[in-house]
Design a protein around this motif. Structure first.
Motif, short mmCIF file in Angstrom:
data_model
loop_
_atom_site.label_atom_id
_atom_site.label_comp_id
_atom_site.label_asym_id
_atom_site.label_seq_id
_atom_site.Cartn_x
_atom_site.Cartn_y
_atom_site.Cartn_z
N GLN A 176 -14.04 -3.14 6.91
CA GLN A 176 -12.66 -3.62 7.11
C GLN A 176 -11.66 -2.47 7.12
O GLN A 176 -11.70 -1.61 6.24
N PRO A 177 -10.75 -2.48 8.12
CA PRO A 177 -9.71 -1.44 8.13
C PRO A 177 -8.71 -1.69 7.00
O PRO A 177 -8.49 -2.83 6.60
N VAL A 178 -8.17 -0.61 6.46
CA VAL A 178 -7.18 -0.71 5.38
C VAL A 178 -5.95 0.07 5.81
O VAL A 178 -6.07 1.19 6.32
N ASN A 179 -4.78 -0.53 5.63
CA ASN A 179 -3.53 0.15 5.98
C ASN A 179 -3.41 1.45 5.16
O ASN A 179 -3.46 1.41 3.94
N PRO A 180 -3.25 2.61 5.83
CA PRO A 180 -3.23 3.87 5.08
C PRO A 180 -1.91 4.12 4.35
O PRO A 180 -1.75 5.14 3.67
N GLY A 181 -0.93 3.24 4.50
CA GLY A 181 0.32 3.34 3.74
C GLY A 181 1.04 4.63 4.01
O GLY A 181 1.33 4.97 5.16
N VAL A 182 1.27 5.38 2.94
CA VAL A 182 2.08 6.59 3.04
C VAL A 182 1.41 7.64 3.94
O VAL A 182 2.07 8.49 4.52
N LEU A 183 0.09 7.56 4.08
CA LEU A 183 -0.61 8.52 4.94
C LEU A 183 -0.73 7.96 6.36
O LEU A 183 -1.82 7.68 6.85
N ALA A 184 0.44 7.79 6.99
CA ALA A 184 0.47 7.08 8.27
C ALA A 184 -0.31 7.80 9.37
O ALA A 184 -0.71 7.17 10.36
N HIS A 185 -0.54 9.09 9.21
CA HIS A 185 -1.27 9.82 10.26
C HIS A 185 -2.79 9.73 10.07
O HIS A 185 -3.54 10.41 10.75
N LYS A 186 -3.21 8.92 9.08
CA LYS A 186 -4.65 8.76 8.82
C LYS A 186 -5.08 7.35 9.19
O LYS A 186 -4.27 6.44 9.38
#
Ligand code: NAD
Length: 530
Positions: free
Chosen positions: A138-148
């Motif tokens: 499952q994909p997980v929103n990387p939050g603060v690490l938007a470039h990941k």
């Protein structure tokens, strides 16, 4: 058949007698350790199986581990295909397996079909339909690490050690076994020493040219179980008493082996003043006496509102007196384990000493085997073991309470928290009480059957256990979750790597304000330098 300590072998009582007769009377030849198993309906010897030692257990774990790698590499579809073949084999041998279960437990046949075979078939079907989705990456929103980009992945654990009890020897062994397999693991199963031939019958269901070693069955008692816990498995899935569960957890702590514990209960039933009394009385009688009361989810104590107490008790007594005790064609069979009958008698004696009244039943039946009468007890309170300790027999204690609040307080006054039920015609009241019951499982206007819903996670709170079987939560218990982070865009370096850029602290604070300020004003502060 010969008496042997090879894993998976079983001999009949007459084989054992032949072996004893033939053995030379010398002290040098030490007999292989064995366990005798009895038919509790008649107290007759059923079979003799090996009591395996630590060396045999470690060998079984090694065999399972050897095949676990290639099994884990299969797709969910391929694993499902294998489990469906096992289910077909189970259906082909249904009568034979029911017979093995009933002979060792004393269960009534229809009960064995529904609670043992049906539950397992249903669970395999649930995995076939839902398992791949539950364990999908499952994909997980990387939050603060938007470039990941980030994702979580469920991976097999390796070899799962399953230790099971005698009350539902088929379903409580098969459920963790098939769950472990679906999740990509191999299994070593240690069935109860009271019902080992059911364990061996399970082993036969998994016999297969390629995957024959996937499910190892090791027969034996507590020492065999402890050897499994200490033998280097990747997780222990234990179903049994709180007392043994604590020992298992302590032993597993030495190697920090994770444990899933499905333990005992003292399951309360709350009957509100507006309940459908006929349904509640019939439900209480079924919930307390099916499987001769030897169900972790049994109705073990009833709290009924004072205003309807007399009518409820009259109906319960009437229904109880009608129960036919006969494994062939009766409503309930015998009890399974002699020491459990002693516990039932000791709880009853303690309650009667303290003022309880037995309205119906109360004694063993005068026939061979472990037959105990369905028993209804009133004038009980929490000073009695019958209301606080797991009785695990055909005894239904009923306590009158002022109102549903008092019922709830008493229901929650327990170290256990496995199952529970509330009976009322008021849906809102039922839901409100269900929400406040300290238990892993609640039925409204029913009891026990929630286990039949393979998608509902099952397990306890407080001392009734740790972890869940069934449903998405139960399936994921048999996996390691791996979190993976990767680049969405390729950068030569990350902003925070060495050397730390000058002004990164100020930039950091401004971006914190921009991102996390709870008002527009607070966020706009992030645009200002100071
Ligand atoms: P038990 O605890 O006596 O034995 C369970 C299993 O543990 C057996 O296979 C036994 O050989 C093994 N064992 C014993 N000592 C061990 C040790 N030191 N290390 C490892 N394994 C060991 O329980 P039981 O009498 O077979 O079963 C009845 C109990 O199980 C009741 O308390 C009942 O409520 C509980 N139970 C719970 C659930 C649930 O799902 N929560 C389901 C069924 C039964």
């Amino acid at each position: 058949m010969s008496l042997t300590t090879e894993p998976g072998s079983v001999s009949s009582p007459s084989d054992a007698q032949d072996a004893q007769d033939a053995a030379p009377p010398t002290a040098e030849l030490s007999a292989p350790a064995v366990i005798e198993t009895f038919d509790p309906r008649s107290d007759t010897l059923l079979a003799v199986v090996p009591d395996l030692d630590e060396t045999a257990v470690r060998a079984a774990i090694a065999r399972a581990r050897a095949v676990s790698g290639s099994w884990s590499a299969l797709t969910y579809r391929e694993r499902t295909r294998h489990l469906l073949t096992v289910r077909d084999r189970l259906l082909d041998r249904a009568e034979e397996i029911v017979e093995v279960i009933c002979a060792e437990t004393g269960k009534q046949r229809a009960e064995a079909v529904t609670t043992e075979l049906m539950a397992v078939c249903e669970t395999i079907g649930w995995y076939a339909k839902n398992g791949a989705r539950v364990l999908a990456t499952q994909p997980v929103n990387p939050g603060v690490l938007a470039h990941k980009k980030a994702w979580k992945r469920y991976e097999p654990m390796g070899v799962i050690g399953v230790i099971s009890p005698w009350n539902y020897p088929f379903t409580l062994s098969m459920t963790p076994v098939i769950t472990a397999l679906f999740a990509g693991n191999a299994v070593v199963l240690k069935p109860s020493e009271v019902t080992p031939t059911v364990g061996l019958a399970i082993g036969e269901l998994f016999e297969h040219d390629t995957w024959g070693d996937l499910v190892q069955v090791v027969t034996g008692g507590g020492a065999t179980g402890e050897a499994l816990v200490r033998g280097g498995v990747d997780k222990v899935v234990f179903t049994g008493s709180v007392r043994t569960g604590k020992r298992v957890m302590a032993a597993a702590a030495d190697s920090l082996t994770p444990v899933l514990l499905e333990l005992g209960g003292k399951d309360p039933m709350i009957v509100c003043a507006d309940a459908d009394l006929d349904r509640a009385a019939k439900g209480a009688v079924w919930g307390a006496f099916q499987n001769a009361g030897q169900t972790c989810m049994s109705v073990e104590r009833v709290y009924v509102e004072e205003s309807i107490k007399d009518e409820f008790i009259d109906r319960v007594v009437l229904e109880t007196a009608r129960i036919r005790q006969d494994a062939d064609g009766g409503d309930i069979g015998s009890m399974t384990f002699a020491p459990q009958v002693d516990i039932v008698e000791s709880h009853l004696a303690d309650a009667v000493d303290k003022g309880a009244k037995v309205l119906v039943g109360g004694t063993r039946l005068d026939r061979p085997g472990l037959w105990f009468e369905p028993t209804v007890v009133v004038d009980v309170d929490h000073s009695m073991d019958l209301m606080t300790e797991e009785t695990f027999g055909p005894v239904l204690p009923i306590m009158a309470v002022a109102d549903s609040d008092e019922a709830l307080r008493l229901a929650n006054d327990s170290v256990y928290g496995l199952n529970s039920s509330v009976w009322t015609e008021d849906e809102d009241l039922g839901t409100s009480i269900a929400n406040r019951l300290q238990a892993g499982n609640v039925c409204i206007n029913d009891c026990i059957v929630s286990y039949a819903v393979a998608g509902l996670p099952f397990g306890g709170v407080k001392q009734s256990g740790i972890g869940r079987v069934h449903g998405a939560e139960g399936l994921r218990e048999f996996s390691n979750v791996k979190s993976v982070l990767s680049a969405r865009v390729g950068l030569p370096r990350e902003l925070w790597w060495f050397p730390v850029p000058p002004g990164l602290d100020g930039l950091g604070i401004r971006s914190l304000r921009l991102r996390f300020g709870s008002t527009v004003g607070a966020r706009l502060r992030g645009l200002r330098k100071h």
